[in-house]
Design an enzyme around this catalytic site. Structure first.
Site, short mmCIF file in Angstrom:
data_model
loop_
_atom_site.label_atom_id
_atom_site.label_comp_id
_atom_site.label_asym_id
_atom_site.label_seq_id
_atom_site.Cartn_x
_atom_site.Cartn_y
_atom_site.Cartn_z
N GLU A 278 14.73 25.53 35.48
CA GLU A 278 14.60 24.88 34.16
C GLU A 278 14.88 23.38 34.25
O GLU A 278 14.20 22.56 33.63
CB GLU A 278 15.55 25.53 33.15
CG GLU A 278 15.23 26.98 32.82
CD GLU A 278 13.83 27.14 32.24
OE1 GLU A 278 13.41 26.29 31.45
OE2 GLU A 278 13.15 28.12 32.62
N ASP A 363 9.78 25.35 40.60
CA ASP A 363 10.28 26.24 41.65
C ASP A 363 10.70 25.43 42.88
O ASP A 363 11.75 25.70 43.49
CB ASP A 363 9.21 27.26 42.07
CG ASP A 363 9.12 28.44 41.10
OD1 ASP A 363 10.03 28.56 40.25
OD2 ASP A 363 8.16 29.22 41.21
ZN ZN Z 1 9.25 27.33 34.27
#
Ligand code: ZN
Length: 421
Positions: A278, A363
């Site tokens: 996030e 990621d």
């Molecule tokens: Zn995401």
């Protein structure tokens, strides 16, 4: 206009049906065995539940598509909105004036639309989600949510609708620029009010208590250069078993929210990796870019509405008779909001593609700031808990998926932080 709408609607229906049937066929074909890459980590029963849930949800999507398309035709070409408009006009315009008439029209339309959607929504929560063990909402909570939702919607929606209608009526031919400014201001206000005032009306938010997890999360945020101001746990388990974590608000209202369902399932390291993902969205300015993008698109929308609302063909073509002795701004607004999704649907793959690129970036950021292995494990668990399919149809996923299919995400994480290293 009516031909254009009918053609776009027919084309979008065919495309949606084709994509959905591909998805269901593909998922069913791969139901028998867990893909080799996941054989060690995903039990067959979970894989089959995901296949059944995906098929059931896709079928439900087709049912609601059929109903919403019929309603759209009913409101526009078959004259539903025209009839409602005449009735509301007869009962309000003379007695209460043009602004009250237009607000009454918007309110009546919203309430009727909500009632028409209700059976599907009930079916989705209490039949479909229930069947797969995800629903935790009671009927009493559902009704309480609905009552609160209508109240909050009226409290927030009526003032902004009144402001925009007033600008449409008084600000001259460039009203749409003013209305857009009001819209942007309103959205920024909601971003502050949502986490602090609105969300707490529906859920309980407790400060994160777990000291071990808190320590890890604060260390991560310090490492990434974020002020760890508000860490909250939300009682998501009251309504659903689906787990999540999100970042919300702007400025001083910014906070991190973990669903209690997420904390029950993931180890502290995995929670940290999810949060790092996030934070990656923030570091890469995805959140800001999406906000600016949404505001730019809404400017385009208001400009288009500014032009359409002056074209008599826009109303007549969509089955509505404008009244030359009364303002038609609420009518224009409703027609625009009704038909816009039919056309914007064709941009879905573009938005999905951009979103997937952002997910890969987030990621990668999480792998750099936290553990890639924890991130993969967390993704697998969340995928299993949400009964997400590991074998989506590639064309369907390419068109709709805002997140890359799990196999692609895990492969990318594996390249960045190999398990064998
Ligand atoms: Zn995401």
């Amino acid at each position: 206009m009516s031909t254009l709408l009918a053609a776009a609607l027919a084309l979008s229906l065919l495309l949606k049906l084709w994509l959905a049937s591909r998805q269901v066929r593909h998922v069913r074909q791969h139901r028998g065995a867990v893909p080799p890459a996941f054989a060690a980590s995903v039990p067959l029963a979970a894989h089959q539940k995901a296949a059944d849930y995906t098929a059931a949800n896709t079928a439900f999507g087709m049912l609601s598509l059929a109903i919403s398309s019929a309603l759209l035709i009913g409101w526009t070409l078959l004259g539903g909105l025209n009839a409602l408009n005449e009735w509301v006009q007869d009962h309000t315009l003379q007695r209460f004036g043009p602004l009250a008439y237009q607000l009454a029209l918007l309110t009546a339309f919203t309430l009727i639309g909500g009632l028409l959607d209700l059976p599907l929504s009930l079916y989705h929560t209490f039949r479909l989600e229930q069947r797969f063990g995800f629903n935790r909402t009671t009927l009493a909570l559902y009704v309480a949510d609905m009552v609160k939702g209508v109240g909050v919607g009226a409290l927030i929606g009526l003032p902004i609708a009144a402001l925009i209608l007033w600008l449409m009526g008084t600000a001259g031919p460039m009203w749409w620029l003013w209305a857009w400014g009001a819209w942007v201001g309103f959205n920024l206000l909601i971003m502050v009010l949502y986490p602090t005032v609105i969300a707490p009306m529906f859920n309980k938010f407790e400060p994160l208590q777990d000291d071990l997890l808190k320590g890890r999360v604060e260390a991560l945020m310090a490492r990434c250069g974020f002020a760890a101001k508000g860490l909250f746990v939300m009682d998501g388990s009251r309504r659903s078993a689906h787990g999540n974590a999100y970042f919300t608000g702007i400025g001083a209202a910014k906070r991190v929210v973990f669903f209690d369902t997420l904390l029950q399932r993931l180890h502290p390291g995995e929670v940290e990796a999810v949060l790092a993902h996030e934070l990656g969205h923030f570091k890469h300015r995805h959140v800001l870019k999406r906000m600016v993008g949404a505001f730019a698109l809404s400017l385009l929308g208001f400009a288009l509405l500014g032009w359409l609302s002056t074209q008599v063909g826009f109303y007549l073509g969509l089955g509505v008779q404008p009244n030359m002795a009364a303002p038609n701004d609420a009518l224009a607004l409703l027609l625009f909001l009704l038909v816009l999704p039919v056309f914007s649907f064709f941009f879905t793959p573009l938005a999905a593609q951009l979103s997937r690129r952002d997910e890969f970036q987030a990621d990668a950021y999480a792998c750099a700031q936290s553990s890639g292995r924890d991130l993969s494990n967390a993704l697998l668990k969340l995928h299993e808990d949400n009964a997400g399919t590991l074998t989506p149809d590639p064309v369907y996923a390419g068109f709709y998926y805002s997140h890359p299919p799990a196999s692609e995400r895990l492969a990318a994480i594996e390249r960045l932080s190999p398990r064998t290293a």
